[in-house]
Design a protein around this motif. Structure first.
Motif, PDB file in Angstrom:
ATOM      1  N   ARG A  86     -23.897  51.507  41.294  1.00  0.00           N
ATOM      2  CA  ARG A  86     -24.367  50.520  40.331  1.00  0.00           C
ATOM      3  C   ARG A  86     -23.233  49.606  39.892  1.00  0.00           C
ATOM      4  O   ARG A  86     -23.391  48.392  39.753  1.00  0.00           O
ATOM      5  CB  ARG A  86     -24.978  51.232  39.116  1.00  0.00           C
ATOM      6  CG  ARG A  86     -25.676  50.254  38.154  1.00  0.00           C
ATOM      7  CD  ARG A  86     -26.250  50.963  36.953  1.00  0.00           C
ATOM      8  NE  ARG A  86     -27.222  51.975  37.334  1.00  0.00           N
ATOM      9  CZ  ARG A  86     -27.051  53.276  37.207  1.00  0.00           C
ATOM     10  NH1 ARG A  86     -25.920  53.752  36.684  1.00  0.00           N
ATOM     11  NH2 ARG A  86     -27.981  54.133  37.593  1.00  0.00           N
ATOM     12  N   ARG A  87     -22.062  50.198  39.687  1.00  0.00           N
ATOM     13  CA  ARG A  87     -20.909  49.386  39.272  1.00  0.00           C
ATOM     14  C   ARG A  87     -20.540  48.371  40.362  1.00  0.00           C
ATOM     15  O   ARG A  87     -20.210  47.227  40.094  1.00  0.00           O
ATOM     16  CB  ARG A  87     -19.712  50.286  38.965  1.00  0.00           C
ATOM     17  CG  ARG A  87     -19.863  51.132  37.721  1.00  0.00           C
ATOM     18  CD  ARG A  87     -18.539  51.747  37.346  1.00  0.00           C
ATOM     19  NE  ARG A  87     -18.668  52.682  36.244  1.00  0.00           N
ATOM     20  CZ  ARG A  87     -18.789  54.000  36.394  1.00  0.00           C
ATOM     21  NH1 ARG A  87     -18.809  54.535  37.623  1.00  0.00           N
ATOM     22  NH2 ARG A  87     -18.906  54.784  35.347  1.00  0.00           N
ATOM     23  N   VAL A  88     -20.627  48.835  41.607  1.00  0.00           N
ATOM     24  CA  VAL A  88     -20.307  47.921  42.723  1.00  0.00           C
ATOM     25  C   VAL A  88     -21.288  46.765  42.782  1.00  0.00           C
ATOM     26  O   VAL A  88     -20.917  45.609  42.966  1.00  0.00           O
ATOM     27  CB  VAL A  88     -20.282  48.707  44.052  1.00  0.00           C
ATOM     28  CG1 VAL A  88     -20.154  47.749  45.237  1.00  0.00           C
ATOM     29  CG2 VAL A  88     -19.146  49.715  44.050  1.00  0.00           C
ATOM     30  N   VAL A  89     -22.582  47.099  42.616  1.00  0.00           N
ATOM     31  CA  VAL A  89     -23.616  46.037  42.652  1.00  0.00           C
ATOM     32  C   VAL A  89     -23.418  45.061  41.510  1.00  0.00           C
ATOM     33  O   VAL A  89     -23.478  43.841  41.693  1.00  0.00           O
ATOM     34  CB  VAL A  89     -25.016  46.669  42.619  1.00  0.00           C
ATOM     35  CG1 VAL A  89     -26.069  45.591  42.434  1.00  0.00           C
ATOM     36  CG2 VAL A  89     -25.279  47.477  43.880  1.00  0.00           C
ATOM     37  N   LEU A  90     -23.208  45.570  40.303  1.00  0.00           N
ATOM     38  CA  LEU A  90     -23.008  44.687  39.156  1.00  0.00           C
ATOM     39  C   LEU A  90     -21.758  43.827  39.332  1.00  0.00           C
ATOM     40  O   LEU A  90     -21.731  42.633  38.984  1.00  0.00           O
ATOM     41  CB  LEU A  90     -22.897  45.524  37.874  1.00  0.00           C
ATOM     42  CG  LEU A  90     -24.185  46.220  37.433  1.00  0.00           C
ATOM     43  CD1 LEU A  90     -23.933  47.090  36.195  1.00  0.00           C
ATOM     44  CD2 LEU A  90     -25.263  45.173  37.129  1.00  0.00           C
ATOM     45  N   ALA A  91     -20.711  44.453  39.869  1.00  0.00           N
ATOM     46  CA  ALA A  91     -19.485  43.684  40.108  1.00  0.00           C
ATOM     47  C   ALA A  91     -19.733  42.590  41.141  1.00  0.00           C
ATOM     48  O   ALA A  91     -19.249  41.458  41.010  1.00  0.00           O
ATOM     49  CB  ALA A  91     -18.369  44.618  40.574  1.00  0.00           C
ATOM     50  N   PHE A 131     -22.041  35.226  40.645  1.00  0.00           N
ATOM     51  CA  PHE A 131     -22.279  34.231  39.585  1.00  0.00           C
ATOM     52  C   PHE A 131     -21.030  33.415  39.310  1.00  0.00           C
ATOM     53  O   PHE A 131     -21.083  32.198  39.126  1.00  0.00           O
ATOM     54  CB  PHE A 131     -22.768  34.920  38.309  1.00  0.00           C
ATOM     55  CG  PHE A 131     -24.248  35.109  38.261  1.00  0.00           C
ATOM     56  CD1 PHE A 131     -25.092  34.022  38.040  1.00  0.00           C
ATOM     57  CD2 PHE A 131     -24.807  36.363  38.441  1.00  0.00           C
ATOM     58  CE1 PHE A 131     -26.466  34.205  37.995  1.00  0.00           C
ATOM     59  CE2 PHE A 131     -26.178  36.540  38.402  1.00  0.00           C
ATOM     60  CZ  PHE A 131     -27.029  35.459  38.186  1.00  0.00           C
ATOM     61  N   LEU A 132     -19.889  34.110  39.270  1.00  0.00           N
ATOM     62  CA  LEU A 132     -18.647  33.382  39.023  1.00  0.00           C
ATOM     63  C   LEU A 132     -18.347  32.403  40.158  1.00  0.00           C
ATOM     64  O   LEU A 132     -17.912  31.262  39.943  1.00  0.00           O
ATOM     65  CB  LEU A 132     -17.492  34.362  38.861  1.00  0.00           C
ATOM     66  CG  LEU A 132     -17.521  35.223  37.593  1.00  0.00           C
ATOM     67  CD1 LEU A 132     -16.379  36.246  37.621  1.00  0.00           C
ATOM     68  CD2 LEU A 132     -17.423  34.338  36.353  1.00  0.00           C
ATOM     69  N   ALA A 133     -18.607  32.828  41.395  1.00  0.00           N
ATOM     70  CA  ALA A 133     -18.384  31.951  42.538  1.00  0.00           C
ATOM     71  C   ALA A 133     -19.325  30.760  42.500  1.00  0.00           C
ATOM     72  O   ALA A 133     -18.937  29.614  42.779  1.00  0.00           O
ATOM     73  CB  ALA A 133     -18.558  32.733  43.848  1.00  0.00           C
TER      74      ALA A 133
END
Length: 385
Positions: free
Chosen positions: A14-19, A25-27
């Motif tokens: 989950r952390r990987v997906v959220l990251a 989004f940042l890109a």
């Protein structure tokens, strides 16, 4: 496998997906920021744009009845082509009357010049009569002292001298008045003759203007004239639209005008062709006011119930004549305009208009030299002995 061991990998995934989502989004934000800074901030676009053009109204310069119409709506006419013809009868009669008046004026001036010589002869005659009366009085006066002639005869002789002097004075004034009327000009150049010539030229022009011609090349529109109509000078008969002289009026919001400058390049897509055809033009000027300011009923914003409305200002954009010839447009069609505002070197307002003529036509000019030759022939005919 225990439940605790199963939840640990799931939390890691989950952390990987959220990251990954955060990075995406940042890109995307960075990409949009770069696009805005490099592209979007240097362009303004509007779909509130329409094709504009000249609507040349054709009217008559003379009064007459329509007997023939040679062009109808949607038809192409060339500059100088006859499109409406008026009944020439009235104009021909007026021309004949003007010719008669010119001939009469010439003959009247010939008579006036002849009267000068006649009045000079009368003056000579009155001088001879005065001299004869004076000599008669000179002979009678000495004889009256010797009572050879009566006093009454001498009185009659004196009255004859006075009458001869008065007659000579009248003749001199009549001759002077006649000379003033003709002094300094030849009969053919007398003001009365020149005025009659001008009347003939006016009638000659009116006769030729019964043929109404197209002032420019273009397509006929808004035809209102009908055969048999009695028309007056200035009444609109039809319109001609030259489709090779079109432009785009793009109505930008007032908040978008800050960076628009004259000379900036623009790309245009007309709805009639869509994205398949792209026109290239440039900004040639901005209107001096908003559309609402020049409307028939301007907005009155001093009332109590006021709602602010974003105003739009027309921006005129020229079109490439070659592109316009390949893909013709019509007045009033919708378009989308994109202006490159990166170049800020131009002015925000138009410059002083050049003295060269932007629009001109020479098809309405008449060969006045022919009319001048006709008047000279009429004068020469009436001057002949």
């Amino acid at each position: 496998m225990s439940t605790e061991n199963t939840q640990v990998p799931n939390k890691g995934k989950r952390r990987v997906v959220l990251a990954g989502i955060t990075v995406a989004f940042l890109a995307a934000g960075a990409a949009y920021a770069a696009y805005y800074m490099l592209v979007a901030s240097k362009r303004v676009e509007t779909d509130n744009a329409y094709v504009g053009g000249n609507l040349v109204n054709v009217s008559s310069q003379v009064t007459g009845s329509v007997i023939e119409i040679r062009a109808d709506e949607t038809q192409l006419v060339k500059a100088g082509a006859e499109i409406v013809r008026l009944d020439p009868s009235d104009a021909e009669v007026a021309l004949a009357q003007a010719e008669a008046r010119l001939g009469t004026a010439v003959r009247q001036q010939r008579e006036r010049y002849s009267n000068v010589e006649q009045l000079n002869a009368v003056v000579d005659q009155r001088r001879v009569a005065l001299k004869s009366a004076q000599e008669d009085l000179a002979r009678r006066a000495p004889l009256a002292a010797d009572n050879v002639v009566s006093g009454e005869d001498v009185a009659h002789a004196r009255r004859a001298v006075d009458d001869a002097k008065a007659a000579l004075d009248v003749a001199l004034k009549q001759a002077a008045a006649a000379r003033v009327a003709v002094a300094g000009v030849a009969p053919a150049q007398h003001p009365n003759v020149l005025a009659a010539k001008a009347d003939y030229l006016s009638a000659w022009l009116a006769a030729r203007r019964n043929a109404i011609v197209a002032p420019v090349s273009g397509y006929v529109a808004k035809r209102s004239v009908q055969v048999g109509s009695r028309i007056a000078p200035g009444a609109p008969l039809l319109s001609i639209v030259p489709l090779d002289q079109l432009w785009i009026d793009a109505n930008f919001k007032e908040s978008e005008l800050r960076d628009i400058r004259v000379g900036q390049p623009a790309t245009i897509e007309a709805d009639i062709y869509g994205s398949k055809v792209t026109y290239h033009g440039k900004v040639v000027g901005l209107a001096a006011g908003t559309g609402s300011a020049f409307s028939l009923l301007p907005a009155q914003n001093a009332s109590g119930n006021w709602i602010k409305v974003v105003q739009r200002v027309p921006v005129r954009i020229s079109l490439d004549p070659k592109e316009l010839a390949r893909h013709p447009l019509r007045v009033g069609l919708s378009a989308t305009v994109d202006i490159d505002i990166a170049n800020q070197g131009g002015g925000a307002l138009g410059t002083v208009a050049t003295p060269a003529q932007t629009y001109a036509t020479d098809v309405l000019s008449q060969p006045l030299q022919q009319a001048q030759m006709a008047t000279d022939a009429i004068v020469a005919k009436n001057m002949a002995n």
